[in-house]
Design an enzyme around this catalytic site. Structure first.
Site, mmCIF file in Angstrom:
data_model
loop_
_atom_site.group_PDB
_atom_site.id
_atom_site.type_symbol
_atom_site.label_atom_id
_atom_site.label_comp_id
_atom_site.label_asym_id
_atom_site.label_seq_id
_atom_site.Cartn_x
_atom_site.Cartn_y
_atom_site.Cartn_z
ATOM 1 N N LYS A 55 0.853 -1.109 -0.523
ATOM 2 C CA LYS A 55 -0.098 -0.192 -0.091
ATOM 3 C C LYS A 55 0.784 1.252 0.040
ATOM 4 C CE LYS A 55 -3.955 -2.019 2.289
ATOM 5 N NZ LYS A 55 -4.660 -2.780 3.116
ATOM 6 N N GLN A 99 -4.621 -1.413 9.385
ATOM 7 C CA GLN A 99 -4.803 -3.164 8.875
ATOM 8 C C GLN A 99 -5.528 -4.166 10.008
ATOM 9 O OE1 GLN A 99 -3.813 -3.642 5.474
ATOM 10 N NE2 GLN A 99 -3.773 -6.032 5.908
ATOM 11 N N ASP A 122 -11.578 3.369 3.368
ATOM 12 C CA ASP A 122 -11.470 1.871 3.952
ATOM 13 C C ASP A 122 -13.190 1.049 3.923
ATOM 14 O OD1 ASP A 122 -9.734 -0.585 4.149
ATOM 15 O OD2 ASP A 122 -9.141 0.005 6.333
HETATM 16 N N1 GUN Z 1 -7.111 -6.981 5.985
HETATM 17 C C1 GUN Z 1 -7.377 -7.218 4.152
HETATM 18 N N2 GUN Z 1 -7.706 -6.044 4.198
HETATM 19 C C2 GUN Z 1 -7.946 -5.307 4.364
HETATM 20 C C3 GUN Z 1 -8.534 -4.185 4.062
HETATM 21 O O1 GUN Z 1 -8.849 -4.077 2.723
HETATM 22 N N3 GUN Z 1 -8.116 -2.998 4.863
HETATM 23 C C4 GUN Z 1 -7.719 -3.214 6.198
HETATM 24 N N4 GUN Z 1 -8.138 -2.184 6.228
HETATM 25 N N5 GUN Z 1 -7.768 -4.111 6.207
HETATM 26 C C5 GUN Z 1 -7.311 -5.638 5.898
#
Ligand code: GUN
Length: 298
Positions: A55, A99, A122
């Site tokens: 990311k 995350q 998100d």
């Molecule tokens: N863990 C796995 N996929 C995601 C996501 O799209 N966002 C977040 N915050 N955590 C994740």
């Protein structure tokens, strides 16, 4: 027999990232700063470390600022909430992503609730789930929004089409169903308790599979010509002499592509779209936070 068209999520994601990168430069010229995404990781889960690293790199490649916060596994909930508050107040931070999963001693819902809804790229905050449900502008979770982009590119108008979403998670199944409904599809949400799942799926012009069961959906469950979006990423046990098993989706790809009209592969389908949409959401957040109109058609 005719093979289904392969929906190339990797290529689609690359195009979206390119466009977001161009718009990010234009934003910086107007706002005097780049769009900024803060990513918070608590602990050392190896898969999460890889995601967070990707990311950050994707942000920089799209002309955005990436603020990474890697915290030790023993970080208290209070300290994490305090960091979220600082990021909420920081005008250089447009999007905040914590995350998941978080360590067991931290209440995930409390942390998501602490993120300012206008920085919740998100789309996990209840305010954004509610906005989606009632048709207001907000943030939509990245994976279902990416699926929707691929579906509309492939099919155009979805009005009146039968869509079956398999899976009812807050992150994929429920928002996916809301998006399809908003696009005037006739939507069924199926799940582990659904009776005669194969029969339900056979009605569908659009199948979105998000159950996390390797190759569960077989070719004889599909209506000929259906468009199949496979959200599952499952690792099979390793074959003899290999240290890692193959990655497969929730759909038995080879046989399904003999019946479907179009299908996303795993890997290379939905997965690459998720980060591209995260960048898109961050770009949109940056515009809204500066009182600018977000770019059209993204
Ligand atoms: N863990 C796995 N996929 C995601 C996501 O799209 N966002 C977040 N915050 N955590 C994740």
């Amino acid at each position: 027999m005719k093979k289904a068209a392969r929906i190339d999520g990797k290529a689609f994601a690359a195009r979206l990232r390119e466009k977001v990168g161009e718009h990010a430069l234009a934003f910086a010229a107007k706002a005097g700063r780049k769009p900024g995404l803060a990513v918070v990781l608590v602990g050392e889960d190896p898969a999460s470390q890889v995601y967070v690293g990707s990311k950050g790199k994707a942000c920089v490649a799209a002309n955005m600022d990436s603020f990474e916060h890697r915290l030790p596994v023993e970080t208290s909930e209070a300290d994490l909430l305090a960091l979220v508050e600082r990021l909420n107040a920081d005008a250089t931070v447009d999007g905040i992503l914590v995350q998941l999963p978080l360590p067991d001693h931290i209440d995930e819902q409390a942390v998501i609730a602490a993120i300012h809804p206008d920085k919740d790229v998100d789309g996990f905050h209840v305010i954004n789930a509610g906005r989606l449900a009632v048709g207001q502008v907000g943030f939509v979770p990245c994976t279902p929004l990416g699926c929707m982009m691929m579906l509309t590119e492939r099919l155009g108008d979805l009005s009146g089409l039968e869509a079956v979403v398999i899976g009812r998670s807050n992150i994929v199944g429920k928002p996916m169903a809301q998006l399809l409904l908003a696009a005037n599809a006739t939507v069924t949400i199926a799940h582990s308790r659904t009776r005669d799942l194969a029969e339900v799926v056979r009605r569908a012009d659009i199948v979105v599979a998000a159950v996390g069961r390797p190759e569960m959906i077989r070719s004889d469950w599909l209506k000929p010509g259906a468009t199949v979006i496979d959200v599952g990423i499952n690792r099979l046990p390793p074959e003899p002499g290999r240290d890692k098993g193959r990655l497969v989706g929730d759909v038995a790809y080879d046989e399904a592509s003999e019946v479907a009209g179009a299908i996303t592969p795993v890997p290379g389908g939905v997965g690459p779209m998720t980060i591209a949409v995260l960048l898109r959401n961050t770009l949109v957040a940056a515009h809204r936070n500066e009182g600018l109109a977000p770019p059209e058609g993204l």
